[in-house]
Write a protein that holds these residues in place. Sequence first.
Motif, PDB file in Angstrom:
ATOM      1  N   ASP A 192      -6.489 -24.994  27.990  1.00 36.78           N
ATOM      2  CA  ASP A 192      -5.035 -25.046  27.765  1.00 36.78           C
ATOM      3  C   ASP A 192      -4.314 -25.755  28.914  1.00 36.78           C
ATOM      4  OD1 ASP A 192      -2.745 -24.511  26.285  1.00 36.78           O
ATOM      5  OD2 ASP A 192      -2.354 -22.653  27.378  1.00 36.78           O
ATOM      6  N   GLY A 193      -3.199 -26.380  28.561  1.00 37.02           N
ATOM      7  CA  GLY A 193      -2.337 -26.985  29.573  1.00 37.02           C
ATOM      8  C   GLY A 193      -2.240 -28.499  29.510  1.00 37.02           C
ATOM      9  N   ARG A 212       1.529 -29.760  29.161  1.00 35.58           N
ATOM     10  CA  ARG A 212       2.322 -29.650  30.396  1.00 35.58           C
ATOM     11  C   ARG A 212       1.856 -30.650  31.439  1.00 35.58           C
ATOM     12  NH1 ARG A 212       1.245 -23.567  30.882  1.00 35.58           N
ATOM     13  NH2 ARG A 212      -0.133 -24.097  29.144  1.00 35.58           N
ATOM     14  N   ARG A 235       1.481 -27.610  14.778  1.00 30.81           N
ATOM     15  CA  ARG A 235       2.104 -28.579  15.699  1.00 30.81           C
ATOM     16  C   ARG A 235       2.630 -29.793  14.933  1.00 30.81           C
ATOM     17  NH1 ARG A 235      -0.926 -28.362  21.492  1.00 30.81           N
ATOM     18  NH2 ARG A 235      -0.864 -26.097  21.644  1.00 30.81           N
TER      19      ARG A 235
HETATM   20 MG    MG Z   1      -1.054 -24.529  25.084  1.00 35.28          MG
END
Ligand code: MG
Length: 247
Positions: free
Chosen positions: A19-20, A23, A70
Amino acid sequence: MTAKPDPALVPRHVAIVMDGNGRWAKARHRPRSFGHNAGRKAVREVVEACLREGVQALTLFAFSSENWQRPADEVGALMRLFVRALDKEVDELHGHGVRLRFVGDLTAFDAPLRQRMQTAMARTAGNDRLHVSVAVNYGGRWDIVQACRQAAAAVACGQLRAEQIDEALLAQWMTLAELPPLDLFIRTGGECRMSNFLLWQAAYAELYFTDTLWPDFDQACLRRAIEDYARRERRYGRTGEQVATAS
Ligand code: MG
Ligand code: IPE
Ligand code: IPE
């Protein structure tokens, strides 16, 4: 030369919620797909680290059953990335003796992508150095439901009586049943949640959360996670004293 790690302190099976990416890309003023693409390098890093450390199985959460929600352009970019990664990375994985598998409800993917997944799985099926399972359109609840469905079908056709269904039996139908039990569950990106990954399999896994965003995760980060794991006392409901006298 560094000493070879003690096998008892190395997790046999590691799972990662990668995850990430979004960002990471945002911090660079780039589209989210840029972050997903950058995540490929981190996959290579953890595969190499697992081979070096002697981890037997690595399970990677690449696309959850909820990720279809999404925006369409992000889902499309992820599908194209899977195709590119399959075309480019399989040779090297095969060369390293990696067995590659895709787990999850694969029926949701279009035929060309499914075909690529099947080809990669067939090609690497004889490898045994490291089992890499990539979870796509996977959900832990889906996994439990599909195992229950198999149990129900066995009961319906008279192979099994309902009273015979217990944890051990159901466990045989869960995804990844043939791999060593999940020892270490890692999530990058700072969130402390499971997001519907490996709910059944993680019942006694050690959980490790790190703020590092997935594209920045490298071999040293995995080493730190394994060192943290090596310090844990796994009691499985017993007391610390019982664990100490048993070993
Ligand atoms: Mg995420
Ligand atoms: C994980 O990174 C990759 C997938 C879910 C496919 P994210 O895309 O969730 O990145 P963040 O959490 O938004 O930063
Ligand atoms: C979990 O990450 C799924 C993958 C990493 C593939 P998400 O970013 O989708 O999870 P939430 O939305 O933060 O729970």
